[in-house]
Motif scaffolding. Structure first.
Motif, mmCIF file in Angstrom:
data_model
loop_
_atom_site.group_PDB
_atom_site.id
_atom_site.type_symbol
_atom_site.label_atom_id
_atom_site.label_comp_id
_atom_site.label_asym_id
_atom_site.label_seq_id
_atom_site.Cartn_x
_atom_site.Cartn_y
_atom_site.Cartn_z
ATOM 1 N N LEU A 105 1.920 1.300 -3.997
ATOM 2 C CA LEU A 105 0.929 1.242 -5.068
ATOM 3 C C LEU A 105 -0.292 2.084 -4.729
ATOM 4 C CD1 LEU A 105 0.977 -2.596 -5.809
ATOM 5 C CD2 LEU A 105 2.086 -0.784 -7.128
ATOM 6 N N GLU A 106 -0.909 2.614 -5.807
ATOM 7 C CA GLU A 106 -2.182 3.313 -5.643
ATOM 8 C C GLU A 106 -3.281 2.280 -5.394
ATOM 9 O OE1 GLU A 106 -2.576 6.552 -5.645
ATOM 10 O OE2 GLU A 106 -0.422 6.859 -6.005
ATOM 11 N N LYS A 107 -4.348 2.731 -4.762
ATOM 12 C CA LYS A 107 -5.490 1.844 -4.538
ATOM 13 C C LYS A 107 -5.986 1.245 -5.861
ATOM 14 C CE LYS A 107 -6.377 2.121 -0.058
ATOM 15 N NZ LYS A 107 -6.362 0.947 0.834
ATOM 16 N N GLU A 108 -6.036 2.089 -6.888
ATOM 17 C CA GLU A 108 -6.534 1.631 -8.192
ATOM 18 C C GLU A 108 -5.669 0.508 -8.753
ATOM 19 O OE1 GLU A 108 -7.033 4.503 -11.268
ATOM 20 O OE2 GLU A 108 -9.190 4.594 -10.858
ATOM 21 N N GLU A 109 -4.366 0.622 -8.539
ATOM 22 C CA GLU A 109 -3.456 -0.395 -9.056
ATOM 23 C C GLU A 109 -3.645 -1.719 -8.315
ATOM 24 O OE1 GLU A 109 0.300 2.345 -10.453
ATOM 25 O OE2 GLU A 109 0.011 2.021 -8.315
ATOM 26 N N GLU A 115 0.823 -1.218 0.000
ATOM 27 C CA GLU A 115 0.000 0.000 0.000
ATOM 28 C C GLU A 115 0.857 1.268 0.000
ATOM 29 O OE1 GLU A 115 -3.440 0.675 0.412
ATOM 30 O OE2 GLU A 115 -4.261 -1.358 0.469
#
Ligand SMILES: [Zn+2]
Ligand SMILES: [Zn+2]
Length: 882
Positions: free
Chosen positions: A183-187, A180
């Motif tokens: 990385l982005e949440k979307e990724e 986390e």
């Protein structure tokens, strides 16, 4: 295949992670590289000094690089001659990468709503979820309840095995927090939605969308999205094809979560809730399945290899399935082509099954997709009819009802499943190799369809009499085949819950006799007598029988189970009659009889012997589990008695010439299941006949035995006719079948029905020492068959041999409207009460009549009690014993 994968190989080995996913887009490779980077950071961080985490990482199992799942290789299945009989490949259809902006918001939100409602807020782990899980676990007393965030599931699906250990959980949480940070949440969500296992071999929402709805993920409705999101936790249980009811419950739950969490409006919810998605799924499924169909044997092998990869190698189910279809494996199966051909040939011949007049049903599955003025509409109907013709006619009728002028047929599929259904399996009981199997009759369309030999749990009926009652009685309790029980009305008290009175299969108004009187265990086996089995069970104890069954390899017996608030157990007095909570599989039942055939040694049935990796190294070696269940002498006695079943008992139809055959029929009392399990000195085979939805069958119950004979006679064609092996430790002796004791010359061989002596096998040391205590001589009046009075003419007074039960029958207790019709009862010595004297020659009070002991010697009333219990030695009994 793609550069990032190879670039990362060395690092992947360092961190011991079996990661492989198909990625076709550079962007996703980039994300993957990032994930690996994160993990490297995590490892580095741990190495730098986080003591506990470090220790946990160090203890992570070392995975060989060969265990990594390679991609894009076709796997092969080889028969015993080393010939390829099946190629396995799913192409690329089961995983198709899509980027997050191709996935509609409502699809993303359906997963978030059910899997991880605080996904957008948490830092990789969800403390609220964890506390809730701990609370639930403490309440339930086990640690099964997880609290995995979507981030954790990404780590688990791709990096770690599915093992549910505390350490794994810590590793997973630690890596999630690290992920986390980078990385982005979307990724993370994109990775998750592309790698989640969604059943039927699919990974990711695009593949699942194609598989279940035949459309791109971008076209999914809200209702359809919730169907797919519901699958992920338990892909088989929530499989929308085979368990649509389960899935629908979950789907409705997800829709309500989406509403509660503000992802959809009340209006959208109302529409989604009533959308009929499941009939469409059936249509798509039929189209999909029509494209490929592996045999039942191959299907079963795939399931078992997947299970073993999970159990022995720590793969997740997704990884295992992926490896099987795309890992370039060589799978060597135990199937014998010739035997399978024989079996398939017999099953393909409709004449081997009940005819239309006898008992035949046709289950129609019909699906139709129409292009109408309102767009494409899908229809599906499943119905049981009387014949194929009727099914086809009904299909035309449905078509005319569903179609209106101008409609165009887009897709049309039908399948007629013949009923009753059947299954058969042939096993080499010495090696455990399953040689041939079929899981059903009729056309097999599609893969992983219902296998009635391995997956259907059915009532074993009378086949359990030998396994649950007689086997333990002989093996452990010193019983012999000569032991006698009385087949007469019998009632047993069941601890606190009333009583039970078993009935025999021949107990119907048409039978001359509904009880067969004094009978040996051998006869009980030969003729499948219910009361004998239950009485034996009562004497040996239910737990003893249950233990033996578990030892024989049955895995579906119920010790104690709560179903809808009621407690069920298979530990009850009807156990030997096969009345089980769930039932057993034909495969396990056949393997249990194989244990007797194999002189008491259980050998686990197996479908493959080894699996090689794409590089030729051994991935799995299958050694069947094996253990001794009973003494060789027990196995011999049972086999010997079960040869009578085929020779002269309930299974003469299964017989074929020039081969030793032993076996046992299994008919449930309501004729919903018919089975026969038989064996030769070479193979054991089991056959089952019944309806998929259990239903009483009305045909004459011979088809399955004839089919068993048809298949096995061809398999044994040209085999030497040898006897079953005779182990050491046996002896033979002549006994009386009315008492089970040593026979007495002049009595047992002068029974009014003929001699009741039998030259029987015994385990050494179990030959009865006492003489027959049932047969007696008595003088009766020939005309009335009762004790003579002084008025009976002397020439009518004759001496005859009678039976005098040690446990007397009490006719006064019988229902005068419907007294039991007991075979041989007319030969029972009349009891010494007034009305047992001749009622033809009566002119005055009768004179007292002398009673006789079993040797025909008169017993005076005064000495009766004194002689009781004393051994009375016959003058010159001829006892044969070796
Ligand atoms: Zn006798
Ligand atoms: Zn008389």
């Amino acid at each position: 295949m793609n550069f990032s994968r190879h670039a990362n190989r060395k690092k992947m080995r360092e961190i011991s992670s079996p990661v492989t996913k198909t990625t076709k887009l550079i962007g996703t490779s980039f994300i993957r590289a990032l994930v690996f980077g994160v993990i490297l950071l995590a490892v580095a961080g741990a190495a730098a000094g986080f003591g506990i985490a470090n220790a946990i990482f160090d203890s992570a199992p070392e995975l060989d690089f060969n265990d990594l799942v390679p991609e894009g290789y076709t796997s092969f299945i080889y028969n015993q001659n080393g010939e390829v009989i099946q190629e396995l490949s799913t192409g690329d259809a089961n995983r198709i990468y899509v980027e997050i902006d191709q996935i509609p918001k409502h699809v993303q939100n359906a997963f978030i709503a059910i899997e991880d409602e605080r996904f957008l807020e948490h830092n990789g782990i969800d403390m609220r979820g964890i506390f809730r899980a701990i609370f639930v676990n403490l309440q339930s007393g086990n640690m099964s309840e997880g609290a995995s965030t979507i981030t954790q599931q990404v780590i688990k699906n791709n990096i770690l095995s599915t093992e549910k250990s505390f350490e794994r959980k810590i590793q997973e949480q630690y890596l999630s927090v690290q992920a986390e940070k980078v990385l982005e949440k979307e990724e993370i969500l994109e990775l998750y939605l592309n790698t989640a296992g969604l059943g039927r071999g699919t990974n990711g929402v695009q593949a699942a969308s194609k598989r279940y709805f035949n459309k791109d993920v971008g076209e999914l409705s809200i209702a359809e999205a919730a169907v797919i999101a519901g699958i992920t936790q338990r892909p088989t249980y929530y499989d929308p094809v085979i368990n649509p009811k389960n899935n629908e419950e979950k789907q409705k739950l997800i829709l309500s979560y989406m509403l509660d969490q503000g992802y959809i409006t009340q209006g959208q919810y109302n529409v989604a809730k009533v959308e009929d998605v499941y009939s469409h799924i059936q249509v798509v499924n039929q189209e999909f399945e029509a494209q490929s169909d592996y045999s039942y044997f191959v299907d079963e092998t795939i399931r078992r290899v997947a299970d073993d990869l999970e159990l022995q190698k720590g793969y997740s189910n997704n990884q295992a399935i992926n490896l099987i279809y795309r890992g370039g494996l060589s799978i060597y199966i135990t199937q014998d082509d010739d035997m399978q051909t024989i079996l398939d040939g017999s099953f393909a011949n409709d004449e081997n099954f009940p005819t239309f007049e006898d008992d035949y049903n046709a289950m129609l599955q019909f699906s139709l997709s129409l292009k109408t003025s309102d767009g494409v509409k899908h229809y599906y109907e499943e119905i049981v009819l009387q014949s194929d013709e009727e099914a086809l006619a009904y299909m035309e009728q449905l078509k005319s009802e569903w179609m209106v002028d101008g409609d165009e047929i887009v897709n049309e599929h039908y399948l007629i499943i013949p009923e009753p259904q059947a299954a058969m399996v042939v096993i080499d009981y010495y090696t455990g190799h399953v040689k041939a199997m079929t899981g059903g009759r009729g056309e097999k369309i599609g893969n992983q369809t219902l296998n009635r030999a391995t997956q259907s749990l059915r009532q074993p009926g009378s086949t359990f009499k030998v396994l649950a009652a007689y086997l333990p009685a002989i093996d452990m309790m010193g019983f012999t085949l000569a032991d006698v029980y009385d087949d007469v009305p019998y009632t047993i008290e069941i601890g606190g819950s009333g009583s039970y009175s078993p009935r025999n299969w021949y107990d119907n108004p048409r039978s001359e006799f509904n009880y067969w009187g004094l009978s040996t265990i051998r006869k009980g086996i030969e003729w499948s007598m219910n009361i004998l089995a239950v009485r034996t069970m009562a004497d040996i104890g239910i737990q003893t029988g249950f233990n033996y069954l578990e030892n024989l390899g049955f895995t579906t017996l119920v010790d104690r189970e709560e179903i809808n608030g009621q407690i069920f157990t298979d530990k009850n007095i009807v156990l030997p009659l096969g009345g089980l909570t769930h039932g057993v599989s034909l495969l396990e039942l056949t393997a249990a009889y194989g244990t007797i055939a194999n002189q008491g040694v259980y050998v686990e049935p197996i479908f493959y012997t080894r699996v090689l990796s794409h590089d030729g190294s051994i991935l799995l070696l299958k050694e069947p589990e094996s253990h001794t269940v009973m003494k060789e002498t027990t196995a011999f006695l049972l086999t010997n008695a079960m040869e009578d079943v085929v020779r002269s008992g309930t299974a003469t139809k299964a017989r074929f010439d020039n081969m030793s055959i032993a076996g046992k029929t299994g008919t449930t009392s309501d004729s919903k299941d018919l089975a026969f399990i038989g064996y030769t000195p070479y193979y054991v085979a089991g056959i089952w006949l019944g309806h998929d939805e259990p239903e009483k069958m009305i045909h004459n119950e011979t088809y399955h035995k004839l089919m068993w004979s048809d298949v096995m006679s061809q398999i044994h064609d040209g085999f030497e006719n040898v006897s079953f092996p005779v182990p050491d430790g046996l002896t033979r002796a002549t006994i009386c079948t009315e008492s089970g004791l040593k026979y007495v010359e002049g009595l047992c061989d002068h029974d009014q029905r003929g001699s009741t002596t039998k030259y029987e096998y015994f385990v050494q040391g179990t030959v009865p020492k006492d003489y027959c205590d049932v047969h007696v001589k008595a003088v009766v009046c020939e005309e009335s068959k009762l004790f003579p009075t002084e008025f009976c003419p002397d020439e009518l007074k004759v001496e005859k041999v009678f039976t005098a039960r040690t446990e007397p029958l009490i006719p006064e207790n019988w229902d005068p409207e419907d007294p039991p019709r007991i075979k041989g009862f007319i030969y029972e010595l009349p009891a010494t009460v007034d009305n047992e004297f001749c009622n033809i020659h009566t002119d005055a009070l009768p004179i007292p009549v002398v009673e006789y002991d079993e040797n025909g010697n008169p017993i005076s009333p005064e000495t009766d009690t004194e002689t009781e219990g004393e051994a009375i030695s016959p003058e010159s009994p001829v006892i044969e014993e070796q």
